[in-house]
Design a protein around this motif. Structure first.
Motif, short mmCIF file in Angstrom:
data_model
loop_
_atom_site.label_atom_id
_atom_site.label_comp_id
_atom_site.label_asym_id
_atom_site.label_seq_id
_atom_site.Cartn_x
_atom_site.Cartn_y
_atom_site.Cartn_z
N ILE A 43 1.09 -0.91 0.33
CA ILE A 43 -0.15 0.17 -0.20
C ILE A 43 0.66 1.48 0.52
O ILE A 43 -0.11 2.33 -0.17
CB ILE A 43 -1.20 0.02 1.43
N GLY A 44 2.54 0.59 -0.04
CA GLY A 44 2.79 2.28 -0.48
C GLY A 44 4.59 2.08 -0.26
O GLY A 44 5.06 0.92 0.79
N HIS A 45 5.23 2.88 -0.87
CA HIS A 45 6.58 2.34 -0.05
C HIS A 45 7.33 3.68 -0.51
O HIS A 45 6.46 5.13 -1.28
CB HIS A 45 7.63 1.83 -0.84
N GLY A 46 8.85 4.01 0.40
CA GLY A 46 9.50 5.26 -0.17
C GLY A 46 9.93 5.71 1.35
O GLY A 46 9.99 4.68 1.90
N THR A 47 10.91 6.94 1.54
CA THR A 47 11.19 7.40 2.38
C THR A 47 10.16 7.27 3.62
O THR A 47 9.59 7.75 3.91
CB THR A 47 12.30 8.54 2.45
N PRO A 48 10.82 6.90 5.23
CA PRO A 48 10.01 7.19 6.23
C PRO A 48 9.54 8.70 5.89
O PRO A 48 8.91 8.64 6.68
CB PRO A 48 11.20 7.31 7.25
N GLU A 49 9.83 9.68 5.48
CA GLU A 49 9.92 11.18 5.40
C GLU A 49 8.14 11.21 4.91
O GLU A 49 6.18 11.14 4.55
CB GLU A 49 9.60 12.05 5.27
N GLU A 50 7.99 9.93 3.68
CA GLU A 50 6.68 9.29 2.82
C GLU A 50 6.19 9.33 2.70
O GLU A 50 4.56 9.22 3.09
CB GLU A 50 7.65 9.75 1.34
N ILE A 51 6.57 7.71 3.45
CA ILE A 51 5.37 7.29 4.07
C ILE A 51 4.80 7.61 5.72
O ILE A 51 3.67 7.49 5.37
CB ILE A 51 5.83 6.26 5.46
N ALA A 52 4.84 8.39 6.38
CA ALA A 52 4.25 9.21 7.33
C ALA A 52 3.75 9.93 7.24
O ALA A 52 2.82 10.48 7.47
CB ALA A 52 5.71 9.99 8.30
N LYS A 53 3.57 10.66 5.70
CA LYS A 53 2.10 11.24 5.00
C LYS A 53 1.68 10.44 4.49
O LYS A 53 0.43 11.27 4.03
CB LYS A 53 3.11 12.92 4.66
N ASN A 54 2.31 9.15 3.79
CA ASN A 54 1.23 8.20 3.17
C ASN A 54 -0.35 8.45 4.18
O ASN A 54 -0.67 7.60 5.27
CB ASN A 54 1.47 7.05 2.86
N GLU A 55 -1.66 8.38 3.13
CA GLU A 55 -2.19 8.55 3.28
C GLU A 55 -3.16 6.80 3.86
O GLU A 55 -3.85 6.36 5.09
CB GLU A 55 -3.77 9.17 3.40
N ARG A 56 -3.41 6.21 2.61
CA ARG A 56 -3.24 4.72 2.81
C ARG A 56 -2.60 4.52 4.11
O ARG A 56 -3.57 3.40 4.64
CB ARG A 56 -3.20 4.09 1.04
N VAL A 57 -1.21 4.68 4.30
CA VAL A 57 -0.80 3.88 5.50
C VAL A 57 -0.79 4.45 6.13
O VAL A 57 -1.45 3.07 7.74
CB VAL A 57 0.88 4.35 5.80
N ILE A 58 -1.40 5.61 6.78
CA ILE A 58 -2.59 6.08 8.07
C ILE A 58 -3.57 5.42 8.30
O ILE A 58 -4.00 4.57 9.35
CB ILE A 58 -1.94 7.59 7.91
N GLU A 59 -4.33 5.09 7.23
CA GLU A 59 -5.68 4.39 7.41
C GLU A 59 -5.70 3.12 7.67
O GLU A 59 -6.25 2.72 8.90
CB GLU A 59 -6.09 4.19 5.93
N ALA A 60 -3.88 2.54 7.40
CA ALA A 60 -4.51 0.75 8.00
C ALA A 60 -3.70 0.50 8.82
O ALA A 60 -4.27 -0.63 9.71
CB ALA A 60 -3.38 0.30 6.41
N TYR A 61 -3.30 1.70 9.88
CA TYR A 61 -2.15 1.47 10.54
C TYR A 61 -3.58 1.93 12.10
O TYR A 61 -3.68 1.39 13.35
CB TYR A 61 -1.25 2.03 10.99
N ILE A 62 -4.35 3.53 11.89
CA ILE A 62 -4.43 3.97 12.75
C ILE A 62 -6.65 4.23 12.40
O ILE A 62 -7.14 4.00 13.01
CB ILE A 62 -4.45 5.66 12.60
N GLY A 63 -6.90 3.52 11.30
CA GLY A 63 -7.98 3.74 10.55
C GLY A 63 -8.47 4.99 10.34
O GLY A 63 -8.11 5.81 10.20
N GLU A 64 -9.89 5.08 9.44
CA GLU A 64 -10.68 5.84 8.61
C GLU A 64 -11.31 7.47 9.79
O GLU A 64 -11.68 6.23 11.00
CB GLU A 64 -11.57 5.39 8.44
N GLU A 65 -11.43 8.29 9.45
CA GLU A 65 -11.83 9.16 10.87
C GLU A 65 -13.04 8.80 10.58
O GLU A 65 -14.33 8.68 9.48
CB GLU A 65 -11.03 10.73 10.08
#
Lengths: 253, 364
Positions: free
Chosen positions: A231-253
């Motif tokens: 669902i995503g790849h890149g540098t740590p900064e890019e991953i921290a901002k990636n919305e799909r990653v945030i969604e997978a970890y924290i869930g949808e708002e």
């Protein structure tokens, strides 16, 4: 150093897709992390890379060599070493013998040399012992050299596990959750070792880890898996901002 | 710095080669060599009857066989219930040579060490072949595969005229530097031969265990997944373990055949396979010293129980059948008791004794 490429890898267990069309490009000389929630397929990916699983479709290549159908010992001989998540040491032996076992391929004397313990066998053993001592020194295991592995503490066993993979003399090392279940000091030590593996021993590292703090700090490149899909790849900064990653970890708002 | 090579204390190593040695202190070396010297010397001092010498010789043959079984079951962790069949392969190799060349062929009577070695090699080849299922099978399933070899072996010998249908196939008396070994000296002579083979095998096993060819056995026992990741082929390693077991068993078989001057199927039955397994367990699986203690203990026990059952037969009526049941009963009981109370075998008592004397006169 060679590049490990994963092309369209799908791994199926009787209808369940553990991995679906995963593509990865592991750059040599860097620390690449693979993260994702539980059951995302991280360890399955590592098992494919180290030959314990064979992908249903897709291809793995190390440099120009195809790894897709190779067995673990063939992959090891290419210079890819692996440390296991659940400690898989030879528990009846001491640390030294565990590490000497990792030199198995480099001990190039014949059976008869061993049977009579000729000068050659003795010399080759001593040379490889020297290499092993180098790793023991690097991983700071001096105090445990002669202890039976089964009696050591969990944190030390994990360190022996990484040391054993290093003793194979790899160009690329696969670490499966080397920090799982460790306390903060042991974690800090392990992070230091991983950084040193990259910098001093010039080894590519693939790290599977749950501790996002550590991953964000030390990775050069991150791949995120969720339900077997990338669902995503890149540098740590890019991953921290990636919305799909945030969604997978924290869930949808 | 003055080096101390006599005691464990203050015995510092400065090279890796120093740490490879079998005897880390001179006391160890002295103890073992004087023990070996004593084993060679005592029959010259005490005259033993042929009957007693035969018992001792058969213990020694069992020691060689159990060294082999310990390689596959002890070190590599693969249960083999066909070990007597491997011993039989060695015995029948020698017997077949005698049958095809004539009983008093010069190679059989004069070059008998070569015959023993050759039987060992044939045993290794057959052992490796029988070990092939180990590439795929594990645990109980592998044990059944070895059991099937035992069955096939027994049936082949029993039904083929080539093997005299299980009847004894004769082997000649051998020649030594002093001429033909006559009936009076036969068991006495073979005592020294088998002892020599044991000493050499013992050192060979110690040598193997400090190199990759021994460590790989323990690796597949402890964790064959990890062994695979260490760059060894776990399947081939297991086949190699069986070949190694077959080698020692084959040598034991050839010596057995020479000792009893013939090969007959009753010495290589399933019952004998279980006996070897019991010897290995009672002695201590995965230890070299266990291979010496186990056979001695089981054979000694067997003799005592035989006396006991003869005595029991005189006081109890024959209708009770206790006398005949006593032998298998004690045999099973000993194995069970060892598995419960001392799974590491007699070798563990030996280890405890050694560490006691290492510290003596201090307690810790």
């Amino acid at each position: 150093m060679k590049k490990l490429t994963v092309t369209d890898v799908t791994l199926t267990f009787g209808g369940l897709n553990a991995l679906t069309n995963v593509n990865m490009d592991i750059q040599p000389g860097l620390i690449t992390s693979v993260i994702g929630p539980n059951g995302a397929g991280k360890t399955s990916m590592l098992n494919c890379m180290s030959g314990f699983y064979h992908p249903t479709t897709g291809e793995l290549k190390y440099g120009d060599t195809r790894l897709t159908a190779s067995s673990p010992h063939e992959i090891t001989s290419l210079g890819i070493a692996r440390a296991f998540q659940n400690i898989e040491l030879f528990s009846g032996m001491n640390v030294l013998d565990n590490l000497m076992l990792a030199r198995h391929r480099m001990l190039d004397y014949s059976f008869l040399d061993a049977f009579f313990y000729t000068k050659k066998a003795s010399r080759v053993e001593a040379e490889n012992r020297d290499y092993v001592e180098g790793v023991i020194d690097f991983m700071e295991l001096e105090a445990y050299r002669k202890s039976t592995v089964g009696n050591l503490s969990y944190g030390v066993q994990k360190r022996v596990e990484v040391a054993r993979a290093l003793t194979l003399g790899p160009e690329l090392i696969l670490l499966d959750e080397p920090m799982a279940g460790m306390n903060i000091e042991e974690k800090e030590d392990m992070v230091r070792f991983i950084m040193d593996i990259k910098q001093e021993r010039n080894t590519t590292v693939i790290l599977v880890e749950h501790d996002l703090g550590v991953v964000m700090d030390i990775s050069d490149q991150i791949y995120v898996l969720d339900f077997g899909e990338l669902i995503g790849h890149g540098t740590p900064e890019e991953i921290a901002k990636n919305e799909r990653v945030i969604e997978a970890y924290i869930g949808e708002e | 710095m003055a080096t101390n090579r006599w005691l464990a204390t203050g015995n510092f190593f400065s090279t890796y080669k120093e740490e490879q040695r079998i005897f880390l202190t001179n006391i160890d070396r002295l103890t073992i060599w004087s023990l070996i010297a004593a084993l060679y010397a005592w029959p010259l001092i005490f005259q033993m009857s042929n009957k007693n010498m035969l018992v001792i010789d058969s213990i020694l043959v069992a020691v060689v066989a159990v060294i082999g079984l310990n390689m596959v079951t002890g070190f590599a962790g693969l249960i083999s219930i066909g070990h007597a069949a491997f011993v039989g392969v060695g015995a029948y190799t020698a017997a077949l040579l005698a049958a095809s060349w004539g009983e008093s062929h010069a190679i059989l009577t004069h070059a008998w060490p070569l015959v023993i070695l050759f039987s060992g090699l044939v045993g290794a080849v057959i052992g490796g072949f029988v070990g092939l299922p180990a590439m795929r099978l594990k645990h109980l399933y592998l044990a059944i595969a070895t059991l099937s070899f035992q069955m096939i072996f027994t049936w082949t010998i029993n039904f083929m005229t080539l093997f005299n249908q299980g009847q004894t196939m004769p082997l000649p008396r051998v020649f030594w530097l002093t001429g033909k070994v006559v009936r009076k000296d036969h068991y006495f002579f073979w005592y020294f031969v088998i002892l020599t083979v044991i000493v050499m095998s013992g050192f060979a096993v110690r040598n193997l265990m400090r190199t990759r060819y021994g460590r790989c056995l323990i690796a597949v026992r402890d964790n064959d997944r990890a062994a695979d990741a260490m760059g060894m082929h776990p399947g081939f390693t297991k086949v190699y373990a069986f070949a190694l077991a077959g080698f020692f068993a084959g040598m034991a078989g050839a010596m057995h055949a020479y000792l009893f001057r013939g090969a007959g199927i009753e010495s290589f039955s399933l019952h004998q396979s279980i006996s070897y397994l019991a010897m290995a367990i009672v002695g201590g699986l995965g230890t070299l010293s266990g291979s010496f203690f186990g056979p001695a203990a089981i054979q000694f026990l067997d003799l005592q129980v035989e006396n006991l059952s003869a005595w029991a037969g005189t006081i109890l009526g024959s209708s009770m059948n206790l006398a005949t049941a006593l032998r298998p009963l004690t045999f099973g009981l000993v194995i069970v008791l060892f598995l419960i109370f001392e799974p590491r075998g007699i070798a563990n008592w030996w280890r405890i004794t050694r560490s006691y004397f290492k510290l003596w006169p201090f307690r810790y």
